[in-house]
Design a protein around this motif. Structure first.
Motif, PDB file in Angstrom:
ATOM      1  N   ASN A  40      47.418  40.620  40.293  1.00  0.00           N
ATOM      2  CA  ASN A  40      47.739  40.709  41.712  1.00  0.00           C
ATOM      3  C   ASN A  40      46.841  39.736  42.468  1.00  0.00           C
ATOM      4  O   ASN A  40      45.888  39.189  41.922  1.00  0.00           O
ATOM      5  CB  ASN A  40      47.591  42.147  42.239  1.00  0.00           C
ATOM      6  N   HIS A  41      47.149  39.527  43.722  1.00  0.00           N
ATOM      7  CA  HIS A  41      46.487  38.450  44.463  1.00  0.00           C
ATOM      8  C   HIS A  41      44.987  38.677  44.642  1.00  0.00           C
ATOM      9  O   HIS A  41      44.241  37.720  44.835  1.00  0.00           O
ATOM     10  CB  HIS A  41      47.152  38.282  45.836  1.00  0.00           C
ATOM     11  N   THR A  42      44.525  39.923  44.568  1.00  0.00           N
ATOM     12  CA  THR A  42      43.097  40.163  44.791  1.00  0.00           C
ATOM     13  C   THR A  42      42.241  39.542  43.693  1.00  0.00           C
ATOM     14  O   THR A  42      41.098  39.157  43.931  1.00  0.00           O
ATOM     15  CB  THR A  42      42.801  41.670  44.877  1.00  0.00           C
ATOM     16  N   LEU A  43      42.778  39.427  42.483  1.00  0.00           N
ATOM     17  CA  LEU A  43      41.980  38.908  41.375  1.00  0.00           C
ATOM     18  C   LEU A  43      41.603  37.451  41.594  1.00  0.00           C
ATOM     19  O   LEU A  43      40.576  36.988  41.110  1.00  0.00           O
ATOM     20  CB  LEU A  43      42.746  39.067  40.062  1.00  0.00           C
ATOM     21  N   GLY A  44      42.451  36.720  42.312  1.00  0.00           N
ATOM     22  CA  GLY A  44      42.154  35.334  42.603  1.00  0.00           C
ATOM     23  C   GLY A  44      41.033  35.157  43.602  1.00  0.00           C
ATOM     24  O   GLY A  44      40.598  34.032  43.858  1.00  0.00           O
ATOM     25  N   ASN A  79      50.948  43.053  62.258  1.00  0.00           N
ATOM     26  CA  ASN A  79      51.884  44.151  62.504  1.00  0.00           C
ATOM     27  C   ASN A  79      51.558  45.386  61.681  1.00  0.00           C
ATOM     28  O   ASN A  79      51.820  46.516  62.108  1.00  0.00           O
ATOM     29  CB  ASN A  79      53.320  43.698  62.212  1.00  0.00           C
ATOM     30  N   ARG A  80      50.984  45.189  60.506  1.00  0.00           N
ATOM     31  CA  ARG A  80      50.629  46.324  59.648  1.00  0.00           C
ATOM     32  C   ARG A  80      49.231  46.853  59.945  1.00  0.00           C
ATOM     33  O   ARG A  80      48.783  47.800  59.309  1.00  0.00           O
ATOM     34  CB  ARG A  80      50.706  45.905  58.177  1.00  0.00           C
ATOM     35  N   HIS A  81      48.525  46.197  60.854  1.00  0.00           N
ATOM     36  CA  HIS A  81      47.140  46.581  61.193  1.00  0.00           C
ATOM     37  C   HIS A  81      46.241  46.516  59.951  1.00  0.00           C
ATOM     38  O   HIS A  81      45.350  47.353  59.760  1.00  0.00           O
ATOM     39  CB  HIS A  81      47.100  47.990  61.807  1.00  0.00           C
ATOM     40  N   ASP A  82      46.471  45.509  59.106  1.00  0.00           N
ATOM     41  CA  ASP A  82      45.734  45.396  57.850  1.00  0.00           C
ATOM     42  C   ASP A  82      44.248  45.110  58.044  1.00  0.00           C
ATOM     43  O   ASP A  82      43.452  45.322  57.133  1.00  0.00           O
ATOM     44  CB  ASP A  82      46.340  44.279  56.991  1.00  0.00           C
ATOM     45  N   PHE A  83      43.871  44.595  59.219  1.00  0.00           N
ATOM     46  CA  PHE A  83      42.478  44.215  59.431  1.00  0.00           C
ATOM     47  C   PHE A  83      41.764  45.170  60.388  1.00  0.00           C
ATOM     48  O   PHE A  83      40.793  44.807  61.024  1.00  0.00           O
ATOM     49  CB  PHE A  83      42.410  42.769  59.945  1.00  0.00           C
ATOM     50  N   GLN A  91      38.847  45.639  49.865  1.00  0.00           N
ATOM     51  CA  GLN A  91      39.673  45.928  48.698  1.00  0.00           C
ATOM     52  C   GLN A  91      40.795  44.914  48.486  1.00  0.00           C
ATOM     53  O   GLN A  91      41.089  44.564  47.343  1.00  0.00           O
ATOM     54  CB  GLN A  91      40.286  47.322  48.832  1.00  0.00           C
ATOM     55  N   TRP A  92      41.416  44.441  49.569  1.00  0.00           N
ATOM     56  CA  TRP A  92      42.622  43.627  49.420  1.00  0.00           C
ATOM     57  C   TRP A  92      42.515  42.219  49.999  1.00  0.00           C
ATOM     58  O   TRP A  92      43.247  41.324  49.587  1.00  0.00           O
ATOM     59  CB  TRP A  92      43.812  44.327  50.071  1.00  0.00           C
ATOM     60  N   TYR A  93      41.639  42.026  50.958  1.00  0.00           N
ATOM     61  CA  TYR A  93      41.601  40.742  51.653  1.00  0.00           C
ATOM     62  C   TYR A  93      40.212  40.115  51.512  1.00  0.00           C
ATOM     63  O   TYR A  93      39.676  40.031  50.424  1.00  0.00           O
ATOM     64  CB  TYR A  93      42.010  40.932  53.119  1.00  0.00           C
ATOM     65  N   LEU A  94      39.629  39.684  52.612  1.00  0.00           N
ATOM     66  CA  LEU A  94      38.283  39.129  52.613  1.00  0.00           C
ATOM     67  C   LEU A  94      37.599  39.525  53.905  1.00  0.00           C
ATOM     68  O   LEU A  94      38.209  39.482  54.981  1.00  0.00           O
ATOM     69  CB  LEU A  94      38.313  37.596  52.502  1.00  0.00           C
ATOM     70  N   ASP A  95      36.341  39.861  53.814  1.00  0.00           N
ATOM     71  CA  ASP A  95      35.533  40.147  54.991  1.00  0.00           C
ATOM     72  C   ASP A  95      35.098  38.807  55.596  1.00  0.00           C
ATOM     73  O   ASP A  95      34.499  37.984  54.899  1.00  0.00           O
ATOM     74  CB  ASP A  95      34.314  40.972  54.575  1.00  0.00           C
ATOM     75  N   PRO A  96      35.403  38.557  56.874  1.00  0.00           N
ATOM     76  CA  PRO A  96      35.002  37.274  57.469  1.00  0.00           C
ATOM     77  C   PRO A  96      33.492  37.063  57.502  1.00  0.00           C
ATOM     78  O   PRO A  96      33.029  35.940  57.729  1.00  0.00           O
ATOM     79  CB  PRO A  96      35.594  37.345  58.882  1.00  0.00           C
ATOM     80  N   ILE A 118      43.994  35.659  61.328  1.00  0.00           N
ATOM     81  CA  ILE A 118      44.228  34.205  61.312  1.00  0.00           C
ATOM     82  C   ILE A 118      43.217  33.524  60.394  1.00  0.00           C
ATOM     83  O   ILE A 118      43.568  32.660  59.587  1.00  0.00           O
ATOM     84  CB  ILE A 118      44.152  33.625  62.737  1.00  0.00           C
ATOM     85  N   TRP A 119      41.934  33.918  60.526  1.00  0.00           N
ATOM     86  CA  TRP A 119      40.911  33.316  59.669  1.00  0.00           C
ATOM     87  C   TRP A 119      41.237  33.536  58.201  1.00  0.00           C
ATOM     88  O   TRP A 119      41.189  32.598  57.393  1.00  0.00           O
ATOM     89  CB  TRP A 119      39.525  33.904  59.958  1.00  0.00           C
ATOM     90  N   TYR A 120      41.607  34.756  57.829  1.00  0.00           N
ATOM     91  CA  TYR A 120      41.904  35.057  56.427  1.00  0.00           C
ATOM     92  C   TYR A 120      43.072  34.211  55.922  1.00  0.00           C
ATOM     93  O   TYR A 120      43.016  33.653  54.816  1.00  0.00           O
ATOM     94  CB  TYR A 120      42.239  36.544  56.260  1.00  0.00           C
ATOM     95  N   THR A 121      44.109  34.109  56.720  1.00  0.00           N
ATOM     96  CA  THR A 121      45.280  33.328  56.327  1.00  0.00           C
ATOM     97  C   THR A 121      44.901  31.882  56.043  1.00  0.00           C
ATOM     98  O   THR A 121      45.325  31.295  55.037  1.00  0.00           O
ATOM     99  CB  THR A 121      46.349  33.380  57.432  1.00  0.00           C
ATOM    100  N   LEU A 122      44.073  31.312  56.914  1.00  0.00           N
ATOM    101  CA  LEU A 122      43.675  29.908  56.755  1.00  0.00           C
ATOM    102  C   LEU A 122      42.645  29.743  55.630  1.00  0.00           C
ATOM    103  O   LEU A 122      42.655  28.738  54.924  1.00  0.00           O
ATOM    104  CB  LEU A 122      43.123  29.367  58.072  1.00  0.00           C
ATOM    105  N   GLU A 123      41.766  30.717  55.480  1.00  0.00           N
ATOM    106  CA  GLU A 123      40.789  30.672  54.392  1.00  0.00           C
ATOM    107  C   GLU A 123      41.490  30.660  53.041  1.00  0.00           C
ATOM    108  O   GLU A 123      41.118  29.891  52.137  1.00  0.00           O
ATOM    109  CB  GLU A 123      39.846  31.874  54.476  1.00  0.00           C
ATOM    110  N   MET A 124      42.516  31.486  52.888  1.00  0.00           N
ATOM    111  CA  MET A 124      43.223  31.523  51.614  1.00  0.00           C
ATOM    112  C   MET A 124      43.997  30.234  51.364  1.00  0.00           C
ATOM    113  O   MET A 124      44.125  29.790  50.215  1.00  0.00           O
ATOM    114  CB  MET A 124      44.154  32.737  51.567  1.00  0.00           C
TER     115      MET A 124
END
Length: 223
Positions: A40-44, A79-83, A91-96, A118-124
């Motif tokens: 899954n994407h977290t392993l990367g 929209n999902r309030h993921d952050f 667990q799933w993304y990255l802490d800025p 936005i930062w996470y999207t661009l960081e990835m």
């Protein structure tokens, strides 16, 4: 699946002994004749690419670099309030606030959860460019675009690149975001990214030229 602690360790210190040992054990457990394995994407975001690049299975591996329209991707997170919860970031993304990052997060944090997304999207996006730049001599990367690979022709071409010669099966969406990304939000994010003059290639160039990498932090190399 690595623990949250292990993911935090990699994104704080880099590919240290703790992360290295996890992947050594994990890759050693793979059957030598296994034709397929799914991550899954977290392993990367936890040292998988670094570990695989130095592993005997590197020559067999194909790394799928999945891309999506950045504004739509970011709008889905919002929209999902993921952050909204720090444990979700761990667990799933990255802490800025992680020190081991390519793109500086401070300018985005004043926008709150939206800025964090936005930062996470661009960081990835930067990490995708970074990994292809650094490890393309040892690993095979297959860049694909979500908006096209879900169509029959592109899906068939993608399977062929993986060595699978059969007609693709395209089932209906089952895990799509139930909250559709409003067009106004997508447009606002797209404008914001455009105004940033976001250029992941140039950002990664500067990052590498500065002597930094995700494998090992600068202060550790100096030590």
């Amino acid at each position: 699946m690595p623990s949250i602690r292990l993911m935090r360790s990699f994104n704080t210190y880099g590919y240290n002994s703790e992360v290295r040992q996890f992947w050594s054990n994990k890759l050693a457990a793979l059957p030598t004749d296994a034709p397929y394995g799914e991550t899954n994407h977290t392993l990367g975001k936890c040292g998988l690419i670094e570990a695989l690049a130095d592993h005997p299975r590197a020559k067999d591996a194909k790394i799928i670099v999945l891309r999506r329209d950045l504004a739509k991707q970011c709008a889905s997170y919002i929209n999902r309030h993921d952050f909204s919860n720090i444990s979700l970031l761990w667990q799933w993304y990255l802490d800025p606030q992680y020190p081991n990052r390519i793109l500086k997060s401070e300018p985005f944090l004043k926008l709150g959860q939206v800025g964090c997304a936005i930062w996470y999207t661009l960081e990835m996006e930067c990490r995708q460019v970074y990994y292809q730049r650094v490890y393309s001599d040892r690993l095979t990367f297959l860049p694909i675009q979500l908006e096209t690979v879900t169509r029959e022709k592109a899906a068939s071409e993608f399977l062929t690149e993986l060595g699978i010669h059969q007609k693709p099966v395209l089932p209906k969406k089952k895990n799509a975001n139930q909250i559709s990304a409003q067009s106004e939000l997508v447009e606002q994010i797209a404008i914001h990214i455009h105004n940033l003059n976001f250029n992941p290639e140039a950002i990664v160039d500067d990052y590498i030229a500065s002597g930094r990498d995700l494998d090992l932090m600068q202060d550790q190399r100096a030590a």
